[in-house]
Design a protein around this motif. Sequence first.
Motif, PDB file in Angstrom:
ATOM      1  N   TYR A  16       0.818  -1.211   0.000  1.00  0.00           N
ATOM      2  CA  TYR A  16       0.000   0.000   0.000  1.00  0.00           C
ATOM      3  C   TYR A  16       0.858   1.271   0.000  1.00  0.00           C
ATOM      4  CZ  TYR A  16      -4.413   2.443   0.418  1.00  0.00           C
ATOM      5  OH  TYR A  16      -5.503   3.213   0.156  1.00  0.00           O
ATOM      6  N   TRP A  21      -7.680   7.488   6.655  1.00  0.00           N
ATOM      7  CA  TRP A  21      -8.548   6.437   7.174  1.00  0.00           C
ATOM      8  C   TRP A  21     -10.004   6.631   6.769  1.00  0.00           C
ATOM      9  CZ3 TRP A  21      -6.898   1.986   8.776  1.00  0.00           C
ATOM     10  CH2 TRP A  21      -5.635   1.867   9.345  1.00  0.00           C
ATOM     11  N   LEU A  48      -8.558   5.233   2.222  1.00  0.00           N
ATOM     12  CA  LEU A  48      -8.659   3.781   2.411  1.00  0.00           C
ATOM     13  C   LEU A  48     -10.017   3.226   2.006  1.00  0.00           C
ATOM     14  CD1 LEU A  48      -7.115   1.301   3.333  1.00  0.00           C
ATOM     15  CD2 LEU A  48      -7.937   1.707   5.657  1.00  0.00           C
ATOM     16  N   PRO A  49     -11.152   3.846   2.404  1.00  0.00           N
ATOM     17  CA  PRO A  49     -12.443   3.323   1.917  1.00  0.00           C
ATOM     18  C   PRO A  49     -12.588   3.398   0.397  1.00  0.00           C
ATOM     19  CG  PRO A  49     -12.776   4.714   3.834  1.00  0.00           C
ATOM     20  CD  PRO A  49     -11.352   4.898   3.425  1.00  0.00           C
ATOM     21  N   ARG A  52     -10.672   0.416  -1.108  1.00  0.00           N
ATOM     22  CA  ARG A  52     -10.867  -0.842  -0.403  1.00  0.00           C
ATOM     23  C   ARG A  52     -11.010  -2.023  -1.355  1.00  0.00           C
ATOM     24  NH1 ARG A  52     -15.645  -0.369   3.608  1.00  0.00           N
ATOM     25  NH2 ARG A  52     -16.664   0.101   1.611  1.00  0.00           N
ATOM     26  N   PHE A  60      -8.666  -5.355  -1.156  1.00  0.00           N
ATOM     27  CA  PHE A  60      -9.226  -6.683  -0.932  1.00  0.00           C
ATOM     28  C   PHE A  60      -8.919  -7.607  -2.104  1.00  0.00           C
ATOM     29  CE2 PHE A  60     -12.759  -5.086   2.118  1.00  0.00           C
ATOM     30  CZ  PHE A  60     -11.799  -4.944   3.103  1.00  0.00           C
TER      31      PHE A  60
END
Length: 300
Positions: free
Chosen positions: A103, A214, A218-219, A222, A226
């Motif tokens: 990341y 955050w 990140l969302p 996501r 994943f």
Amino acid sequence: MDSPHLTATLEREARPVRRPVRRTRLWDLLLALPAAWIVVFFVSSMVIVVLLSFGRTQQDGQPVFGHRLTNYDALWDEVYLRLFLRSLTYAVATTLVCALIAYPVAYVIALYGGRFKNLLVAAIVVPFFASYLIRMYAWSAMLGDDGVVNSVIRKAHLGGGVSFLNTPYAVVGGLVYGYVVYMILPVYAALERMDRSLVEAGKDLYHSPLRTFWSVTLPATRAGLFGGMLLVFLPALGDFVSAQLLGGPDTYMIGNLIQQQFLEGQNWPLGSAMTVAMMIGLTVLMVGYLRATTTRRREA
């Protein structure tokens, strides 16, 4: 014509006309070739493995087809379960370490790479064009008792050397090196598609950089994270090269056991049952991920 009807007419005319895509023989051929390849070389081989998992081994070592569940009953042996749990632990550790490495790398390239983005991505991807087996041999040569790392430690008078090989850390390190690129690319693609205005909006709300990451970055990425975790976890769970070259009997994974059943143990039915059980587990994980991703997209 009154105003509402005129407005509706203009809206209909402004809509793009969707023309049906005309399939040609060339497209049918391009679809048929890979489909035939998958059926012949993948589906047929998996059918043989599934049928063989119900078979038995003759006294001369030759496998024969059958209809018994003995091989699947043997999978509940304590030794096999311990190897599977070890493999699961290594795969989870590999996935987490890859996420922690990938990341930040993808973030820096996507947001601060500028005109060097493609060059930086190529610098990461090109070394992985080399064979996975060769790269693991290189790691073995570097981390061996008489390898490059221990030679540097001795010459620097920092000690007599460190035993890197035959440890879980060496196996997980090899897995991380082998599959980290599968994490970097999906995360990088997600960061590239992310709307940068969302980050700016987070900053305008007096969020600190960490809180903005955050709550916004990140969302928004996501799905890529994943996806990368799945691409790393699946092959790492069934890997056997890293444990064989960098580990030892105490660090063997379920992939090593399957390999031994097919090669050294000459017990193809048991190896087939292990393969089928692992494929079922991995398929469940894949289906769960795809369903979760589809549900998330519909909610969005």
